[in-house]
Scaffold this active site. Structure first.
Site: not given
Ligand code: BG6
Length: 484
Positions: A43, A142, A172, A176, A210, A229, A234, A334
Site C-alpha cells: 500500500r 496459511k 513450509h 523442510k 519453540e 497456527d 504443520h 511457544k
Molecule cells: C509458522 C507459525 O507457520 O511456523 C509460527 O505461524 C511459527 O508461529 C513457525 O513460529 C515455525 O516455523 P519454523 O520453520 O521456525 O519451525
C-alpha cells in the site's frame, strides 16, 4: 523460462523474513531461473529504488551466512520492482495487468502473503482483471481460514477463478529437508517398511517446540492460537508423512491422495476423549536461556485475560489396518524448553529377555527436523569390558547428521517451495480436500474449548508445558522422549 513473481504483502513480515531471503538464496545458488522479475506489492507509495533500499536494510536481520554481499545485492536488486496497490480497487489490478503484459513472461506467480481476510478479494479481482490465464499460479499462505466454513469459503472463491492445479497452498514444513528425507527413508528404502506398523511400533511422538514467544505477532496470535497456527497444518502434515501408505508414484496427486486417507482415518473425537486426550496450555512468565521473559498475557497486543492457547498436546490414532491402536502424540508450543522439532518412532520391546537388565528394552528411530536435521537410531549393545557387566546391555545411538553428510548449504524450506512453484511442481503443496479434512478434525476441539470456561493451563516459560501433558502420555504407560 521467464517468470514474474508478484508478491502481495511485499512489505509484510513474511516477505522480509522468509520470502525475499529465500529468493535471494535461490539466486545465489544459481537455481532461480534466469529472466525473472520479483514484484513486491504494497500500500505504501514507494519507488522501485525505495523498495530495494528497504529490502537492503532488512537483509541486515538475516543470518550472516545468508546475507548478500554488496555486489550480490546489486545484481539481485535488478530483479526487484515495486507496485503500489490498494487490494480492493479494480483499477489497481488493471495497472498490475499492464505491468505484467509489458513483459509477457512464460509463468506468472501470484504469491498472496497477506492477511487471510484478503485472499478472497485478491482472487476475485485477479479474475476480474483477466490475470488468471493458464500460465498463472497462485500461492496461498496459511492460515487458510479459521475454521472449516471459512476455509471452504476461501477455497470456493479461489477455485472459481483458478483451477486446482494452479493453486499452491503452502505449508513450509513440507519443504523442510528433514521431511524430504522422511519420504526418502520410508519410500526409497525397504528396511523400515515391514516394521512400520502396529505389530512393531508402540507409539509415535511428534514434537514441534519453540523457544520464541509470540514476539510482535500478539494481535494475530490472539485469534489464532497453537491449534490453528501449528496443529491444523504443520503437525498434521507431519503425521500424514509418517502414517501414509506408500503412494503409487511420486506425482502430486498420488501423494496427496494418501495423505488425505490418513486425515480421514483420524479417530473422531468424543466428549470423553476431548476431556482426556487434548491438553491446552498458555505460557506464564519464566526464563529462557537464563533470561527472564514475560508471560503470554503480558505480551503486546494480547488480552490480559486471554484464553488463547500457546501449547497443545494431544493423543490420537489412525484407524486403519496398519495403525489401529497405536497412539500418535502431537505436542507443540511457544516458550518451551528448547527449539526442537522431532518425530520419535518408538518400537515395541523385545518379546523375551535373555540379557540382564533388558526387560522392556526397546528401540527408537528419531527423525530430527530442528535445530538440525538428521536421523538417530537407538539400539542396545554390549559395550562393557568388565566381565561382571558382560551380560548387561547399554543404549547406543547411530547418528546420521545430514549437515555433516551433505553440507550446510542445502536448500531451505521456502527456497525449495518457491522454486517448486516457479517450476509448477505441486508435490509439496496441500490440496483443498486435505485442508478441509484437517479443519473438520480440529473443529470439535476448538468448539470444546469455546465452551470450557476453565481456559488453558499455565506453564512457566522455558519448560515442556503443563504437567498434564506428561500425565496424558503416562496414562498409556509411556513418556515424552526427553523424559526417558
Ligand atoms: C509458522 C507459525 O507457520 O511456523 C509460527 O505461524 C511459527 O508461529 C513457525 O513460529 C515455525 O516455523 P519454523 O520453520 O521456525 O519451525
Amino acid at each position: 523460462m521467464s517468470f514474474d513473481l508478484v508478491l502481495f504483502g511485499g512489505t509484510g513480515d513474511l516477505a522480509w523474513r522468509k520470502l525475499m531471503p529465500a529468493l535471494f538464496q535461490a539466486f545465489r545458488h544459481g537455481t532461480l531461473p534466469e529472466g525473472g522479475r520479483i514484484i513486491g506489492v504494497g500500500r505504501d507509495n514507494l519507488s522501485h529504488d525505495q523498495y530495494r533500499a528497504l529490502l537492503h536494510e532488512r537483509f541486515n536481520n538475516v543470518e550472516i551466512a545468508k546475507r548478500p554481499s554488496e555486489e550480490e545485492f546489486t545484481l539481485f536488486a535488478q530483479l526487484i520492482q515495486f507496485v503500489r496497490m490498494d487490494l480492493s480497487k479494480p483499477d489497481d489490478y488493471a495497472s498490475l495487468a499492464a505491468t505484467l503484459q509489458q513483459r509477457n513472461a512464460d509463468t506468472v506467480v501470484m504469491y498472496v502473503a497477506t492477511a487471510p481476510s484478503l485472499f478472497t478479494v485478491v482472487c476475485e479481482q485477479l479474475g476480474a482483471a483477466g490475470l488468471n490465464t493458464p500460465k498463472t499460479r497462485i500461492v496461498l499462505e496459511k492460515p487458510l481460514g479459521h475454521d472449516l466454513a471459512s476455509n471452504r469459503a476461501i477455497n470456493k472463491a479461489v477455485c472459481k477463478v483458478f483451477g486446482e492445479k494452479q493453486v499452491f497452498r503452502i505449508d513450509h514444513y513440507l519443504g523442510k529437508p528433514a521431511v524430504q528425507n522422511l519420504f526418502a527413508l520410508r519410500f526409497g528404502n525397504a528396511l523400515f517398511e515391514p516394521l512400520w506398523r502396529r505389530e512393531h511400533i508402540a507409539n509415535i511422538q511428534i514434537t514441534i517446540a519453540e523457544e520464541l514467544g509470540v514476539e510482535t505477532r500478539g494481535a494475530f496470535y490472539e485469534t489464532t492460537g497453537a491449534m490453528r497456527d501449528m496443529v491444523q497444518n504443520h503437525a498434521l502434515q507431519l503425521l500424514c508423512a509418517i502414517g501414509m501408505e506408500p503412494p503409487i508414484n511420486a506425482h502430486a496427486d498420488a501423494i496427496r491422495d494418501e495423505k488425505l486417507k490418513v486425515l480421514r482415518s483420524l479417530k473422531p473425537w468424543t466428549a470423553e476423549s476431548l476431556g482426556t486426550d487434548v491438553i491446552r496450555g498458555q505460557y506464564a512468565a519464566g526464563s529462557i536461556m537464563g533470561s527472564a521473559v514475560p508471560g503470554y498475557r503480558e505480551e503486546l497486543g494480547v488480552n490480559a485475560e486471554s484464553h488463547t492457547e500457546t501449547f497443545v498436546a494431544l493423543r490420537t490414532e489412525i484407524s486403519n489396518w496398519r495403525w489401529a491402536g497405536v497412539p500418535f502424540y502431537i505436542r507443540t508450543g511457544k516458550r518451551l524448553a528448547g527449539r526442537d522439532a522431532r518425530i520419535v518412532v518408538n518400537f515395541r520391546p523385545t518379546p523375551h529377555a535373555i540379557f540382564n537388565a533388558q526387560i522392556g528394552a526397546s528401540n527408537s528411530l528419531v527423525i530430527n527436523l530442528q535445530p538440525k536435521d538428521g536421523l538417530e537410531l537407538h539400539l542396545l549393545a554390549q559395550g562393557a569390558s568388565n566381565r561382571r557387566q558382560q551380560q548387561a546391555l547399554s543404549p547406543v545411538q547411530l547418528d546420521l547428521d545430514f549437515d555433516k553428510r551433505f553440507g550446510t548449504g542445502r536448500v531451505g524450506a521456502y527456497e525449495r517451495l518457491l522454486l517448486d512453484v516457479i517450476d509448477g511442481r505441486l508435490n509439496l503443496f496441500v490440496r483443498s480436500d486435505e485442508q478441509e479434512e484437517a479443519w473438520r478434525w480440529v473443529e470439535p476441539i476448538l468448539q470444546h474449548w469455546k465452551n470450557d470456561a476453565q481456559g488453558p493451563r499455565p506453564y512457566a516459560a522455558g519448560t515442556w508445558g503443563p504437567s498434564a501433558s506428561s500425565a496424558m502420555i503416562a496414562r498409556d504407560g509411556y513418556c515424552w522422549s526427553e523424559e526417558n
